[in-house]
Scaffold this motif. Structure first.
Motif, PDB file in Angstrom:
ATOM      1  N   ILE A  50      -7.378  30.055  18.872  1.00 18.03           N
ATOM      2  CA  ILE A  50      -6.467  31.204  18.832  1.00 18.03           C
ATOM      3  C   ILE A  50      -6.485  31.860  17.461  1.00 18.03           C
ATOM      4  CG2 ILE A  50      -4.046  31.882  18.946  1.00 18.03           C
ATOM      5  CD1 ILE A  50      -3.649  29.783  21.102  1.00 18.03           C
ATOM      6  N   VAL A  51      -6.391  31.060  16.415  1.00 19.58           N
ATOM      7  CA  VAL A  51      -6.345  31.628  15.069  1.00 19.58           C
ATOM      8  C   VAL A  51      -7.664  32.325  14.724  1.00 19.58           C
ATOM      9  CG1 VAL A  51      -6.095  31.083  12.628  1.00 19.58           C
ATOM     10  CG2 VAL A  51      -4.617  29.970  14.295  1.00 19.58           C
ATOM     11  N   SER A  52      -8.790  31.709  15.089  1.00 19.92           N
ATOM     12  CA  SER A  52     -10.089  32.327  14.820  1.00 19.92           C
ATOM     13  C   SER A  52     -10.232  33.642  15.570  1.00 19.92           C
ATOM     14  CB  SER A  52     -11.216  31.374  15.208  1.00 19.92           C
ATOM     15  OG  SER A  52     -11.181  30.196  14.437  1.00 19.92           O
ATOM     16  N   GLU A  53      -9.749  33.667  16.800  1.00 23.95           N
ATOM     17  CA  GLU A  53      -9.806  34.900  17.586  1.00 23.95           C
ATOM     18  C   GLU A  53      -8.987  36.008  16.936  1.00 23.95           C
ATOM     19  OE1 GLU A  53      -8.437  36.499  22.012  1.00 23.95           O
ATOM     20  OE2 GLU A  53      -8.482  34.356  21.569  1.00 23.95           O
ATOM     21  N   VAL A 100      -8.145  36.201  13.741  1.00 24.34           N
ATOM     22  CA  VAL A 100      -8.768  36.590  12.476  1.00 24.34           C
ATOM     23  C   VAL A 100      -9.927  37.539  12.729  1.00 24.34           C
ATOM     24  CG1 VAL A 100     -10.103  35.726  10.513  1.00 24.34           C
ATOM     25  CG2 VAL A 100      -8.037  34.535  11.226  1.00 24.34           C
ATOM     26  N   ALA A 101     -10.739  37.232  13.750  1.00 22.29           N
ATOM     27  CA  ALA A 101     -11.863  38.107  14.084  1.00 22.29           C
ATOM     28  C   ALA A 101     -11.383  39.471  14.545  1.00 22.29           C
ATOM     29  CB  ALA A 101     -12.725  37.453  15.166  1.00 22.29           C
ATOM     30  N   ALA A 102     -10.324  39.490  15.351  1.00 23.83           N
ATOM     31  CA  ALA A 102      -9.802  40.767  15.844  1.00 23.83           C
ATOM     32  C   ALA A 102      -9.180  41.598  14.731  1.00 23.83           C
ATOM     33  CB  ALA A 102      -8.772  40.509  16.949  1.00 23.83           C
ATOM     34  N   ALA A 103      -8.690  40.942  13.696  1.00 25.00           N
ATOM     35  CA  ALA A 103      -8.046  41.668  12.593  1.00 25.00           C
ATOM     36  C   ALA A 103      -9.031  42.441  11.730  1.00 25.00           C
ATOM     37  CB  ALA A 103      -7.245  40.691  11.729  1.00 25.00           C
ATOM     38  N   GLN A 104     -10.329  42.068  11.779  1.00 20.57           N
ATOM     39  CA  GLN A 104     -11.360  42.746  10.974  1.00 20.57           C
ATOM     40  C   GLN A 104     -10.936  42.818   9.503  1.00 20.57           C
ATOM     41  OE1 GLN A 104     -11.946  46.531  12.979  1.00 20.57           O
ATOM     42  NE2 GLN A 104     -13.393  45.623  14.408  1.00 20.57           N
ATOM     43  N   VAL A 105     -10.625  41.654   8.980  1.00 24.26           N
ATOM     44  CA  VAL A 105     -10.118  41.578   7.608  1.00 24.26           C
ATOM     45  C   VAL A 105     -11.078  42.155   6.577  1.00 24.26           C
ATOM     46  CG1 VAL A 105      -9.319  39.987   5.810  1.00 24.26           C
ATOM     47  CG2 VAL A 105      -8.645  39.619   8.184  1.00 24.26           C
TER      48      VAL A 105
END
Length: 429
Positions: free
Chosen positions: A122-125, A127-132
């Motif tokens: 969940i956290v990795s998903e 983080v990826a969606a946030a496009q940091v």
């Protein structure tokens, strides 16, 4: 104890949004008045129907609806109130659930967050969606943001310098510099410098400069050299012979120097080049030559002037750093802004770099979640454990109590409808 009171010895938290808290408190009180008003209205209707009516006809229906409405309203009032406190302050079992079960609620909430939120997937998903990287790069690439970041960095440098202990840092920097210099393999470094100078032809340029200086020095001091020849010449040698010998030798020396200067392929130059390259090779492979260079290095570092310079190195560095940080137009600030904008542009425009940063960020987050999720959720547990029971109940009631009052309202209304329906069905059969 009133809703806004706290127990003795317990400090009520200061809400970060006082205006919002006051608005919620007013809304909660308003909904309690509405729910309580409906219950009182049902009771009044019931009393009136009992006094005025005879329980038959329409009055029977009204009385049944009012009676069921009171029952439903009282039951839901009891249920809602039992969440936060003992109804009528009576220690009825399984009431005041939140104050009594505060710690268990905290543990359950922490476990829920751990199981359903703090997972690697969940956290990795997220983080990826946030496009940091792209967002950070877009922010850093803005000149105004880069300028602001450079100012903050300069302020941080100035603030840090005021809290550092100069005596300790002075000794630490001096010891570190001395240690690193003594550990430096200076012989191979000198060999590489000699090779680089020879490859670039700088050694020949240096030789030319030296020879021109030597020729000028000889010419400017010709009389001095002539006088020294006269002093060394036997007394029986005529002066005219000394002059002739000196002039001939001096001219030959000057002519030789001029030939070396003008001829790039002169034998002396080739010999100079060969000697330098042989020296570079000895610096790489000859243990005796390497030991001599290292001994010279250590002797130089032991010189009092060098020791003094190393001891004052931190002061010089600090003064330069503070001056550069305090000057808005300094090279340090301009470099910081330029590097910030460049880093932002790379993160924003280079998909490969951004992908690597995002992958590294996900690995970091995954590591944190895998190894420290329990520590993170323990914050929830320990924080709730430290809360006062009644204060916890008040906080939660302030957040959700308004919506819970609709349960009381619905219970009063639905109870009246249910009672009316049951009475009608009973009368029909």
């Amino acid at each position: 104890m009133t809703a806004g009171a706290t127990r003795p010895g317990v400090t009520a938290p200061i809400s970060p949004f006082p205006a919002l808290a006051e608005e919620r408190l007013r809304a909660l009180r308003r909904m309690k008045l509405i729910a309580g008003g409906l219950l009182v209205l049902a009771a009044v209707v019931y009393v009136v129907s009992r006094i005025v009516g005879d329980g038959n006809g329409v009055w029977g229906y009204v009385q049944a609806a009012a009676e069921a409405s009171m029952v439903g309203g009282l039951a839901d009032w009891f249920a809602v109130t039992a969440l936060f406190r003992h109804p009528l302050r009576l220690p009825i079992p399984h009431t005041a659930i939140i104050p009594e079960k505060k710690d268990q609620i905290g543990e359950g909430l922490a476990g829920f967050v751990h199981q359903y939120f703090l997972t690697t997937e969940i956290v990795s998903e997220r983080v990826a969606a946030a496009q940091v990287p792209a967002r950070v790069g877009q922010w850093l690439a803005e000149p105004a943001h880069a300028h602001r970041l450079a100012e903050e960095l300069s302020s941080a440098i100035g603030g840090l310098a005021t809290v550092l202990r100069d005596d300790e840092l002075r000794n630490s920097v001096a010891a570190f510099a001395d240690k690193r210099l003594r550990e430096l393999d200076i012989a191979p470094l000198l060999a590489r410098l000699i090779d680089a100078a020879c490859d670039a032809g700088q050694h020949q340029a240096a030789l030319t400069t030296f020879l021109r200086g030597a020729r000028k020095f000889l010419e400017n001091n010709r009389a001095e050299f002539r006088q020294r020849v006269a002093q060394e010449s036997p007394e029986w040698v005529p002066e005219w012979l000394d002059d002739r010998v000196f002039n001939k030798g001096f001219s030959l020396l000057q002519s030789f120097i001029a030939d070396v200067i003008d001829d790039d392929s002169h034998g002396l130059r080739r010999g100079f080049d060969t000697q330098l390259r042989e020296l570079a090779e000895r610096l790489r492979s000859d243990p005796e030559q390497i030991a001599k260079v290292e001994a010279a290095r250590d002797q130089l570092l032991d010189h009092p002037r060098i020791r003094e310079y190393l001891a004052n190195l931190w002061d010089a560095m600090k003064t330069l750093l503070l001056r550069e940080a305090d000057n808005p137009g300094s090279d340090l600030r301009r470099s910081a802004e330029s590097l910030t904008m460049r880093a932002g542009e790379v993160l924003r425009d280079d998909a490969g770099i951004a992908g690597k940063v995002d992958e590294a960020l996900q690995r970091l987050v995954g590591h944190v979640v895998t190894h420290y999720a329990q520590d993170i959720t323990d914050v929830i547990t320990t924080t709730i454990e430290r809360w006062d029971s009644e204060e916890t109940s008040r906080r939660l009631e302030l957040q959700v109590g308004r919506d819970l009052q609709f349960i009381r309202i619905n219970g009063t209304v639905v109870g009246s409808l249910a009672g009316l329906a049951i009475y009608a069905i009973t009368r029909a059969f």
